[in-house]
Write a protein that holds these residues in place. Structure first.
Motif, PDB file in Angstrom:
ATOM      1  N   GLU A 147       0.839  -1.203   0.000  1.00  0.00           N
ATOM      2  CA  GLU A 147       0.000   0.000   0.000  1.00  0.00           C
ATOM      3  C   GLU A 147       0.877   1.258   0.000  1.00  0.00           C
ATOM      4  O   GLU A 147       0.637   2.203  -0.751  1.00  0.00           O
ATOM      5  N   GLU A 148       1.906   1.249   0.839  1.00  0.00           N
ATOM      6  CA  GLU A 148       2.829   2.390   0.856  1.00  0.00           C
ATOM      7  C   GLU A 148       3.615   2.481  -0.453  1.00  0.00           C
ATOM      8  O   GLU A 148       3.950   3.574  -0.912  1.00  0.00           O
ATOM      9  N   ALA A 149       3.929   1.336  -1.033  1.00  0.00           N
ATOM     10  CA  ALA A 149       4.698   1.346  -2.282  1.00  0.00           C
ATOM     11  C   ALA A 149       3.922   2.096  -3.356  1.00  0.00           C
ATOM     12  O   ALA A 149       4.488   2.875  -4.132  1.00  0.00           O
ATOM     13  N   LYS A 150       2.611   1.856  -3.397  1.00  0.00           N
ATOM     14  CA  LYS A 150       1.799   2.575  -4.385  1.00  0.00           C
ATOM     15  C   LYS A 150       1.750   4.062  -4.064  1.00  0.00           C
ATOM     16  O   LYS A 150       1.999   4.909  -4.932  1.00  0.00           O
ATOM     17  N   ALA A 151       1.470   4.382  -2.819  1.00  0.00           N
ATOM     18  CA  ALA A 151       1.353   5.793  -2.432  1.00  0.00           C
ATOM     19  C   ALA A 151       2.682   6.528  -2.657  1.00  0.00           C
ATOM     20  O   ALA A 151       2.711   7.667  -3.118  1.00  0.00           O
ATOM     21  N   MET A 152       3.777   5.863  -2.343  1.00  0.00           N
ATOM     22  CA  MET A 152       5.070   6.544  -2.460  1.00  0.00           C
ATOM     23  C   MET A 152       5.532   6.656  -3.913  1.00  0.00           C
ATOM     24  O   MET A 152       6.310   7.558  -4.236  1.00  0.00           O
ATOM     25  N   THR A 153       5.065   5.767  -4.771  1.00  0.00           N
ATOM     26  CA  THR A 153       5.368   5.939  -6.192  1.00  0.00           C
ATOM     27  C   THR A 153       4.720   7.223  -6.690  1.00  0.00           C
ATOM     28  O   THR A 153       5.340   8.018  -7.416  1.00  0.00           O
ATOM     29  N   LEU A 154       3.475   7.440  -6.260  1.00  0.00           N
ATOM     30  CA  LEU A 154       2.783   8.686  -6.621  1.00  0.00           C
ATOM     31  C   LEU A 154       3.510   9.892  -6.040  1.00  0.00           C
ATOM     32  O   LEU A 154       3.702  10.905  -6.717  1.00  0.00           O
ATOM     33  N   GLU A 155       3.926   9.784  -4.792  1.00  0.00           N
ATOM     34  CA  GLU A 155       4.627  10.892  -4.138  1.00  0.00           C
ATOM     35  C   GLU A 155       5.980  11.151  -4.812  1.00  0.00           C
ATOM     36  O   GLU A 155       6.396  12.298  -4.985  1.00  0.00           O
ATOM     37  N   ALA A 156       6.659  10.058  -5.212  1.00  0.00           N
ATOM     38  CA  ALA A 156       7.962  10.202  -5.880  1.00  0.00           C
ATOM     39  C   ALA A 156       7.799  10.957  -7.198  1.00  0.00           C
ATOM     40  O   ALA A 156       8.617  11.817  -7.547  1.00  0.00           O
ATOM     41  N   LEU A 157       6.729  10.651  -7.916  1.00  0.00           N
ATOM     42  CA  LEU A 157       6.458  11.362  -9.173  1.00  0.00           C
ATOM     43  C   LEU A 157       6.220  12.844  -8.904  1.00  0.00           C
ATOM     44  O   LEU A 157       6.741  13.719  -9.610  1.00  0.00           O
ATOM     45  N   ALA A 158       5.446  13.110  -7.855  1.00  0.00           N
ATOM     46  CA  ALA A 158       5.128  14.506  -7.528  1.00  0.00           C
ATOM     47  C   ALA A 158       6.391  15.273  -7.126  1.00  0.00           C
ATOM     48  O   ALA A 158       6.624  16.391  -7.577  1.00  0.00           O
ATOM     49  N   LEU A 159       7.223  14.645  -6.307  1.00  0.00           N
ATOM     50  CA  LEU A 159       8.475  15.292  -5.889  1.00  0.00           C
ATOM     51  C   LEU A 159       9.369  15.546  -7.095  1.00  0.00           C
ATOM     52  O   LEU A 159       9.990  16.599  -7.226  1.00  0.00           O
ATOM     53  N   SER A 160       9.438  14.542  -7.958  1.00  0.00           N
ATOM     54  CA  SER A 160      10.284  14.649  -9.135  1.00  0.00           C
ATOM     55  C   SER A 160       9.847  15.814 -10.021  1.00  0.00           C
ATOM     56  O   SER A 160      10.673  16.592 -10.500  1.00  0.00           O
ATOM     57  N   GLU A 161       8.539  15.938 -10.190  1.00  0.00           N
ATOM     58  CA  GLU A 161       8.012  17.050 -10.995  1.00  0.00           C
ATOM     59  C   GLU A 161       8.320  18.393 -10.331  1.00  0.00           C
ATOM     60  O   GLU A 161       8.755  19.343 -10.986  1.00  0.00           O
ATOM     61  N   LYS A 162       8.120  18.436  -9.023  1.00  0.00           N
ATOM     62  CA  LYS A 162       8.262  19.694  -8.293  1.00  0.00           C
ATOM     63  C   LYS A 162       9.712  20.176  -8.309  1.00  0.00           C
ATOM     64  O   LYS A 162       9.978  21.360  -8.498  1.00  0.00           O
ATOM     65  N   TYR A 163      10.645  19.241  -8.125  1.00  0.00           N
ATOM     66  CA  TYR A 163      12.059  19.642  -8.034  1.00  0.00           C
ATOM     67  C   TYR A 163      12.818  19.393  -9.334  1.00  0.00           C
ATOM     68  O   TYR A 163      14.022  19.621  -9.398  1.00  0.00           O
ATOM     69  N   GLN A 164      12.118  18.886 -10.334  1.00  0.00           N
ATOM     70  CA  GLN A 164      12.717  18.681 -11.654  1.00  0.00           C
ATOM     71  C   GLN A 164      13.989  17.838 -11.562  1.00  0.00           C
ATOM     72  O   GLN A 164      15.026  18.180 -12.138  1.00  0.00           O
ATOM     73  N   MET A 165      13.888  16.777 -10.808  1.00  0.00           N
ATOM     74  CA  MET A 165      14.994  15.823 -10.740  1.00  0.00           C
ATOM     75  C   MET A 165      14.420  14.438 -10.470  1.00  0.00           C
ATOM     76  O   MET A 165      13.294  14.329  -9.989  1.00  0.00           O
ATOM     77  N   PRO A 166      15.155  13.371 -10.793  1.00  0.00           N
ATOM     78  CA  PRO A 166      14.593  12.043 -10.541  1.00  0.00           C
ATOM     79  C   PRO A 166      14.437  11.802  -9.047  1.00  0.00           C
ATOM     80  O   PRO A 166      15.130  12.413  -8.243  1.00  0.00           O
ATOM     81  N   CYS A 167      13.515  10.908  -8.691  1.00  0.00           N
ATOM     82  CA  CYS A 167      13.330  10.536  -7.295  1.00  0.00           C
ATOM     83  C   CYS A 167      13.500   9.026  -7.178  1.00  0.00           C
ATOM     84  O   CYS A 167      13.003   8.269  -8.009  1.00  0.00           O
ATOM     85  N   MET A 168      14.212   8.595  -6.154  1.00  0.00           N
ATOM     86  CA  MET A 168      14.472   7.174  -5.973  1.00  0.00           C
ATOM     87  C   MET A 168      13.435   6.572  -5.026  1.00  0.00           C
ATOM     88  O   MET A 168      13.120   7.145  -3.991  1.00  0.00           O
ATOM     89  N   LEU A 169      12.895   5.417  -5.435  1.00  0.00           N
ATOM     90  CA  LEU A 169      12.009   4.645  -4.565  1.00  0.00           C
ATOM     91  C   LEU A 169      12.794   3.403  -4.185  1.00  0.00           C
ATOM     92  O   LEU A 169      13.055   2.546  -5.026  1.00  0.00           O
ATOM     93  N   ARG A 170      13.202   3.336  -2.916  1.00  0.00           N
ATOM     94  CA  ARG A 170      14.077   2.230  -2.502  1.00  0.00           C
ATOM     95  C   ARG A 170      13.247   1.178  -1.763  1.00  0.00           C
ATOM     96  O   ARG A 170      12.604   1.465  -0.755  1.00  0.00           O
ATOM     97  N   THR A 171      13.269  -0.035  -2.305  1.00  0.00           N
ATOM     98  CA  THR A 171      12.530  -1.139  -1.699  1.00  0.00           C
ATOM     99  C   THR A 171      13.519  -2.215  -1.262  1.00  0.00           C
ATOM    100  O   THR A 171      14.701  -2.153  -1.579  1.00  0.00           O
ATOM    101  N   THR A 172      12.994  -3.215  -0.561  1.00  0.00           N
ATOM    102  CA  THR A 172      13.762  -4.437  -0.301  1.00  0.00           C
ATOM    103  C   THR A 172      12.889  -5.624  -0.722  1.00  0.00           C
ATOM    104  O   THR A 172      11.671  -5.479  -0.903  1.00  0.00           O
ATOM    105  N   THR A 173      13.514  -6.793  -0.839  1.00  0.00           N
ATOM    106  CA  THR A 173      12.789  -7.993  -1.289  1.00  0.00           C
ATOM    107  C   THR A 173      11.457  -8.176  -0.574  1.00  0.00           C
ATOM    108  O   THR A 173      10.459  -8.518  -1.200  1.00  0.00           O
TER     109      THR A 173
END
Lengths: 628, 206
Positions: A147-173
């Protein structure tokens, strides 16, 4: 309709973490995706690939992670929301692009999913990629659940757009391969294939030193704004209350919550859960530490958060005892679980905890994974050992064929990373007076072997490179690569011809064999061996499709199985030299021992029958009997 | 021995089997049934080696718990799809665990080549029973064959779990899970396999 393209609904779906990331990206408007598969990240690109035609997005299996990141960066720079995904070691390959893309930035949201693999479930190391975010200066989010993975993917996109730089989503197995309930949000309307726009701006986009200097300062300025963003982020939150504290992130948070409850410490321990973990929210940490007497930092792998917590405590002059890796409470190696966290909490906070009794069991026969029955790699290994024997050095590479390390094949002497077989073979050949035979798969060859081969040719390295060409990226689930011939539509001309590429590298000798033809293969190998005192690199393409892949693509019916007849003299060479899992050594309590081929497992490859006269084919009528 | 105050309202189920036995599908069925029942659920799978004859492990945690994985000694239920793997996973269990184990062996390669010996079934049974008395020991492949297809032995074992009464999941949630998880053409045969396992369990696991 693909299940990840269903309309938004309140009813939750059980999604893998990786599927949740795909859904989040789709809800956020991602239209361009590229990746090289790698466990535990593979399902991300696989799901995108499955749904691409329906969703009208562009998806490609790139030849390696660096290429995927660069491809995606161009799309994001052209205003198309994009995503690339890789396993942790993939970021080593892509690091060159990653470090400077942080400077140049993007115009539309770009998410880089990086999947770490604590415990090395299917990897060569357990590096902690959170340091990459810190080194590059790229914002990083760390989910704990699907559930957080989905929400944070959306947030990562928003951050990336806002700061005009890539955003890393770091997961573990345990996040990628956790399956849990996820609510589906709405998808943006289905559009036409992604089109971007590009405005020429070389003095911001072409990183010559003077541009790099300017962008370096701009990056530092972005990072100070991102620091403020992290301090405000709702992805960092506190639960519980008490004079003791725990700071944690990712899946460790789940272990902490269970541990706090199981130890009955809900009223005594408060937990700071960090989701936005770079830039690290120092003010949030400081406020959390204030008034606490003891704080335990619970994270897998390296003390990434812990070191900052200690710095923050020291800088603020707080008299709080900080525990974690430094005190060997929380192990650095391998995964955590709720029991390990309970033990650490018990030691650190001085509360009692009785570990459950763990039953002991006797030594049991191991069940390691094995090359499948009919696998052409086994046939290649058998023939190479026949010709080159024990004296040769066998550098190997990453794929199913790495399983050749196991007895009885024992065909692996050195491996560090993707593509290392080729260049290390060159190095060995320069300092050893022994034959060197390196193995690399077709997909791995495209990923990281090609440059090594060019280097070897140009420096007169002397070895035999065996390209194990099974026509697919088998280990990670049969993803396509540039020379793929088998597709769901049948056999096609490959886009890139492996033989032409290798010949074009200028190798001294090149041959192609079908390893399932044992005698021919051994004749060719013998010939190559005799020429190995001459300078130059020899290459053998050992070409035969992965049978699992071939059966799936062509739905081919098996025509024969093989059987051991009464003439078998029990020499056991089939067991000791080939090691096909269909073979069974039977020692009945009464009666004579015998060797049998399990018909349910035999794939009919015929390799065994070519080495032993007592093995004969039996035609199958229609469907094969038996099942595992 | 007193165990610490464990979350009494959560059930932790550990699955183990050999690649190709359909353990992940069974895991999914249990998860979907919990979801259909409206109970919180989280699952963990390890992918990557399934096709190559290795051990495949997964877990389902139902109820009031956060962790998707199960530490040693904390599995309330062990679903073992192969008898040797049942013993190998015994350290996951505690004395009150329920173990549901398929007795049809899949011989590891090291045994097939004569390098090691597969323990006698009776010995495996004895070693498990000595630690965990609540053991359902059944030939799920045989039950599945009678129900229509050997391939559905994973669903037989899920049926046994459903019939054990250890999970707060109604029959309609299981039916929903079968429908949501399986392709329509195989729902029928799997329903029969599920019922065979369910009936076996209800009859006391004999």
């Amino acid at each position: 309709m693909h299940e990840l393209l269903q309309p938004g609904s309140e009813r939750k779906q059980l999604l893998l973490g990786n599927e949740a990331i795909v859904r989040g990206a789709l809800e956020g408007g991602v239209r361009f995706v590229a990746a090289y598969p790698g466990t535990p990240s593979s399902e991300i690109i696989d799901r995108f690939y499955q749904l691409a035609p329906e969703a009208q997005i562009y998806v490609e299996y790139s030849v390696n992670e660096k290429v995927s990141m660069e491809t995606v960066a161009a799309a994001a720079l052209s205003g198309v929301k994009s995503l690339c995904a890789m396993k942790h070691v993939g970021l080593n390959v892509a690091a060159d692009a990653f470090m400077t893309l942080a400077y140049v930035g993007v115009k539309a949201g770009m998410v880089i999913v990086v999947a770490d693999d604590p415990f090395l479930h299917s990897s060569q190391n357990e590096q902690d990629n959170r340091f990459y975010a810190k080194m590059a200066g790229v914002p990083m989010l760390e989910p704990a659940t699907p559930e957080e993975a989905k929400a944070m993917t959306l947030e990562a996109l928003a951050l990336s757009e806002k700061y005009q730089m890539p955003c890393m989503l770091r997961t573990t197995t345990r996040v990628n391969h956790c399956r849990g309930p996820v609510a589906l949000g709405d998808l943006p309307g289905n559009g036409s294939p992604p089109r971007g726009t590009f405005t020429k701006d070389p003095f911001n986009l072409v990183v010559i030193p003077m541009v790099g200097r300017k962008l370096r300062l701009a990056l530092l300025e972005k990072l100070s704004r991102l620091q403020a963003e992290a301090e405000q982020s709702p992805l960092n939150f506190t639960v519980g209350e008490g004079k003791w504290g725990i700071i944690t992130s990712g899946v460790s948070y789940l272990y902490v919550r269970d541990a706090v409850r199981d130890l009955g410490l809900e009223q005594r321990v408060k937990v700071l859960k960090l989701g936005f973990t770079f830039p690290q929210p120092r003010a949030v940490m400081r406020n959390f530490l204030r008034g606490l007497t003891r704080v335990l930092v619970v994270e897998e792998l390296e003390p990434f958060l812990e070191e900052t917590v200690r710095i923050v405590a020291q800088e603020s002059g707080l008299r709080v005892l900080v525990g974690g890796k430094g005190d060997e409470l929380i192990p650095k190696a391998f995964e955590l679980d709720a029991a390990k966290v309970k033990r650490a909490m018990s030691n650190f906070f001085g509360v009692s905890y009785q570990s459950p009794e763990v039953f002991s069991i006797p030594q049991l026969p191991q069940r390691p994974p094995n090359l499948c029955p009919g696998c052409p790699h086994r046939a290649t290994y058998y023939s190479v050992r026949k010709i080159f024997g024990d004296d040769a050095i066998y550098p190997t590479d990453i794929g199913c064929y790495t399983l050749g390390i196991l007895p009885p094949l024992r065909m692996a002497d050195f491996l560090i990373c993707m593509g290392s077989s080729v260049a290390t073979a060159g190095g060995f050949s320069k300092v050893l007076d022994r034959p060197v035979v390196a193995f690399i798969g077709d997909s791995t060859f495209f990923h990281a072997g090609l440059t090594g081969l060019v280097n070897a040719v140009s420096h007169d390295h002397r070895f035999l490179l065996v390209v194990l060409d099974n026509g697919t990226t088998a280990m990670t689930g049969h993803q396509p690569h540039p020379a793929v011939e088998l597709t769901p539509q049948g056999k096609v001309q490959p886009k890139v011809n492996l033989e032409n590429i290798i010949r074009g590298c200028g190798v001294a000798r090149l041959a192609t064999v079908n390893p399932l033809q044992v005698k021919k293969t051994q004749d060719v190998l013998q010939d190559l061996r005799e020429h190995m005192h001459e300078p130059g690199v020899s290459v053998l393409i050992s070409k035969s499709p992965c049978p699992l892949f071939e059966n799936r693509m062509l739905s081919r019916k098996q025509k024969v199985v093989f059987e051991v007849d009464a003439s078998c003299d029990l020499c056991k060479k089939c067991l000791e030299e080939v090691g096909c899992p269909a073979f069974v050594w039977e020692q009945p309590a009464a009666g004579a021992s015998r060797i049998r081929i399990n018909a349910a497992l035999c794939s009919g490859c015929s390799v065994c029958a070519q080495m032993c006269k007592s093995i004969k084919p039996r035609r199958l009528d229609d469907s094969k009997g038996g099942n595992q | 021995m007193a165990r610490e105050t464990r979350a009494f309202d959560a059930v932790r189920i550990f699955f183990t089997g050999v690649g190709g036995q359909g353990t992940l599908l069974a895991t999914r069925l249990v998860g979907e049934a919990a979801l259909a029942e409206g109970i919180s659920v989280t699952m963990s799978e390890i992918h990557g080696m399934a096709q190559r004859g290795g051990v495949v492990e997964s877990s389902v945690v139902i109820g009031n718990a956060f962790s998707p994985t199960i530490p040693d000694g904390e599995a309330d239920i062990l679903m073992a799809f192969e008898p040797l793997e049942a013993l190998r996973a015994l350290p996951k269990c505690h004395a009150q665990s329920l173990i549901i184990a398929n007795t049809a062996p899949i011989v590891p390669f090291s045994v097939a080549t004569g390098q090691s010996t597969y323990p006698e079934l009776a010995a495996l049974h004895g070693l498990i029973k000595e630690k965990v008395s609540n053991l359902m020991w059944l030939d799920a492949v045989e039950l599945a064959r009678k129900a229509g297809s050997e391939r559905a032995s994973n669903t037989v074992l899920v049926g046994v779990l459903a019939g054990s009464g250890r999970l707060p999941l109604g029959k309609s949630s299981w039916e929903e899970a079968l429908k949501r998880t399986l392709a329509p053409r195989i729902v029928g045969i799997n329903r029969q396999a599920f019922e065979a396992g369910y009936a076996f369990s209800r009859a006391g696991g004999v």
